[in-house]
Design an enzyme around this catalytic site. Structure first.
Site, PDB file in Angstrom:
ATOM      1  N   ILE A 153       0.844  -1.209   0.000  1.00  0.00           N
ATOM      2  CA  ILE A 153       0.000   0.000   0.000  1.00  0.00           C
ATOM      3  C   ILE A 153       0.873   1.250   0.000  1.00  0.00           C
ATOM      4  CG2 ILE A 153      -1.780   1.271   1.253  1.00  0.00           C
ATOM      5  CD1 ILE A 153      -2.718  -1.466   2.384  1.00  0.00           C
ATOM      6  N   SER A 172      11.432   2.249   6.683  1.00  0.00           N
ATOM      7  CA  SER A 172      10.986   0.912   7.086  1.00  0.00           C
ATOM      8  C   SER A 172      12.211   0.255   7.706  1.00  0.00           C
ATOM      9  CB  SER A 172      10.461   0.118   5.883  1.00  0.00           C
ATOM     10  OG  SER A 172      11.387   0.178   4.827  1.00  0.00           O
ATOM     11  N   ARG A 173      12.095  -0.989   8.173  1.00  0.00           N
ATOM     12  CA  ARG A 173      13.267  -1.612   8.815  1.00  0.00           C
ATOM     13  C   ARG A 173      14.332  -1.950   7.779  1.00  0.00           C
ATOM     14  NH1 ARG A 173       9.716  -6.037  11.697  1.00  0.00           N
ATOM     15  NH2 ARG A 173       8.957  -5.960   9.556  1.00  0.00           N
ATOM     16  N   ARG A 230      -2.744   1.296  11.810  1.00  0.00           N
ATOM     17  CA  ARG A 230      -3.535   0.789  12.924  1.00  0.00           C
ATOM     18  C   ARG A 230      -3.429   1.817  14.040  1.00  0.00           C
ATOM     19  NH1 ARG A 230      -5.766  -2.124   9.986  1.00  0.00           N
ATOM     20  NH2 ARG A 230      -5.864  -4.397   9.975  1.00  0.00           N
ATOM     21  N   ASP A 254      -7.623   7.563  10.182  1.00  0.00           N
ATOM     22  CA  ASP A 254      -8.647   6.573   9.807  1.00  0.00           C
ATOM     23  C   ASP A 254      -8.739   5.464  10.854  1.00  0.00           C
ATOM     24  OD1 ASP A 254     -10.543   5.446   7.865  1.00  0.00           O
ATOM     25  OD2 ASP A 254      -9.031   3.877   7.551  1.00  0.00           O
ATOM     26  N   GLU A 259     -11.061   1.353  18.778  1.00  0.00           N
ATOM     27  CA  GLU A 259     -12.187   1.454  17.841  1.00  0.00           C
ATOM     28  C   GLU A 259     -13.381   0.654  18.369  1.00  0.00           C
ATOM     29  OE1 GLU A 259     -10.674   0.231  14.027  1.00  0.00           O
ATOM     30  OE2 GLU A 259      -9.199   1.835  13.995  1.00  0.00           O
ATOM     31  N   HIS A 277     -12.317   4.118  10.057  1.00  0.00           N
ATOM     32  CA  HIS A 277     -11.639   2.918   9.519  1.00  0.00           C
ATOM     33  C   HIS A 277     -12.295   2.465   8.202  1.00  0.00           C
ATOM     34  CE1 HIS A 277      -9.095  -0.801  10.787  1.00  0.00           C
ATOM     35  NE2 HIS A 277      -9.147  -0.696   9.479  1.00  0.00           N
TER      36      HIS A 277
END
Ligand code: NAP
Ligand code: 8YV
Length: 318
Positions: A153, A172-173, A230, A254, A259, A277
């Site tokens: 994504i 990122s890692r 998340r 989002d 939630e 979401h």
């Protein structure tokens, strides 16, 4: 023998119809309904269709389980390592939602930076006519946008950003081979250089509160934070404080820690745009995700081959 499949949650009618042609379905509306079920009703279940929910204690109640087919690409609510240790395959629904999640992310960036919701409220309250033009906002053109998690994504978001005349960088890692965007091994260093920061990593322990006070301070008073990953990826209490103190400029969110409960403090802020979401929530994408849930189950029980296993279970699919 017809295999028994557990279906927890409200899937599209096509899912229940398609699965019902091939399997005996045991249905539960939600986790509470599942908890109330008698163990004898669960004794022969081999397949499980779920909305990202399969903790270890649920897996333990299904002694004959072979496959968990989870709706959604994120599976932080599924005990995938535990399932794999019991030779149970977990599948998810990657790729089919990339476009819509990326589109929602772009919409959130523009809506947040250009204060579209606030402008709408300004007009509806009669303030345009009463007070004159609304305040000016910030442009995305010429800005630096940092993507935290350049996966399927994240890369779709980067591709769509390319028409906005902004500079895209990522953290990122691991550095991703074959991409031209600048890589930052350090998230704080990247946040310091960014005007907009987008979180699009998986949830779970490895990313818990990755976006913390330090990262928000580094992004700064003119910075915009977008979370489509998340709720757990961002320290929500620190986010609220950073926005209230003016240490962070704005946020488009989002996803949330608890939630569907969203803190009243966030709802009260004009520099925050909130969506429930819904990044993948179009009829087209949700149908494609639903189809993949079915294909993984039918593929496994017809041919012993699933379509989209999660990495933790890939070795069980050779
Ligand atoms: P993906 O292809 O697996 O990409 C995940 C990316 O996150 C990778 O680039 C990975 O790179 C990076 N990452 C993982 N752990 C990290 C860490 N600890 N620190 C920094 N980067 C990390 O997954 P995807 O298909 O793009 O989906 C990503 C996530 O988006 C999902 O898991 C889900 O949580 C979220 N999502 C949300 C919605 C929504 O409705 N809001 C919809 C779809 C997906 P490295 O492994 O190199 O670190
Ligand atoms: C899902 C998502 O629709 O795919 C994901 O990871 O967050 C959404 O696309 C949501 O998880 C509903 O189960």
């Amino acid at each position: 023998m017809v295999a028994e499949v557990l279906v927890v949650g409200k899937f599209f009618p096509s899912v229940v119809e398609d699965l019902g042609k091939q399997f005996t379905l045991i249905q539960a509306a939600n986790a509470d309904a599942f908890a109330a079920m008698d163990d004898t009703a669960l004794a022969n279940i081999e397949g499980f269709a779920t909305f990202g929910w399969a903790p270890a204690d649920v897996i333990d109640r299904l002694p004959k389980l072979k496959l968990i087919s989870s709706f959604g690409v994120g599976y932080d609510g599924v005990a995938a390592d535990y399932a794999a240790s019991k030779n149970i395959i977990v599948t998810h629904t990657p790729n089919v939602l990339n476009d819509d999640v990326a589109n929602t992310t772009i919409a959130l960036i523009l809506t947040t930076m250009r204060r579209i919701v606030e402008q709408d409220r300004y007009l509806r309250a009669g303030r345009w006519a009463g007070e004159g033009n609304a305040p000016l906002t910030r442009s995305i053109a010429g800005k630096t946008v940092g993507i935290v998690g350049l996966g399927r994504i994240g890369e779709a978001i980067a591709h769509k950003l390319s028409v906005f005349n902004c500079t895209t960088v990522y953290h990122s890692r691991n550095e991703k081979p074959g991409v031209d965007y600048r890589y930052y091994g350090g998230l704080k260093e990247m946040a310091q250089d960014c005007d907009v920061l987008i979180a699009i990593t998986p949830g779970g322990p490895a990313t818990n509160k990755l976006i913390n006070r330090d990262i928000m301070n580094a992004l700064g008073p003119e910075g915009t934070f977008i979370n489509v990953a998340r709720g757990s990826v961002c320290d929500e209490a620190e986010l609220i404080k950073a926005l209230q103190d003016g240490r962070l400029g704005a946020a488009g969110l989002d996803v949330f820690e608890q939630e569907p409960n969203v803190p009243a403090e966030l709802m009260a802020m004009d520099n925050v745009v909130l969506t429930p979401h819904v990044a993948s929530a179009t009829w087209e994408t949700r149908q494609a995700m639903s189809d993949l849930v079915v294909e993984n189950l039918t593929g496994y029980f017809d041919k012993g081959a699933v379509v989209t296993p999660v990495p933790e279970c890939a070795h069980l699919c050779d």
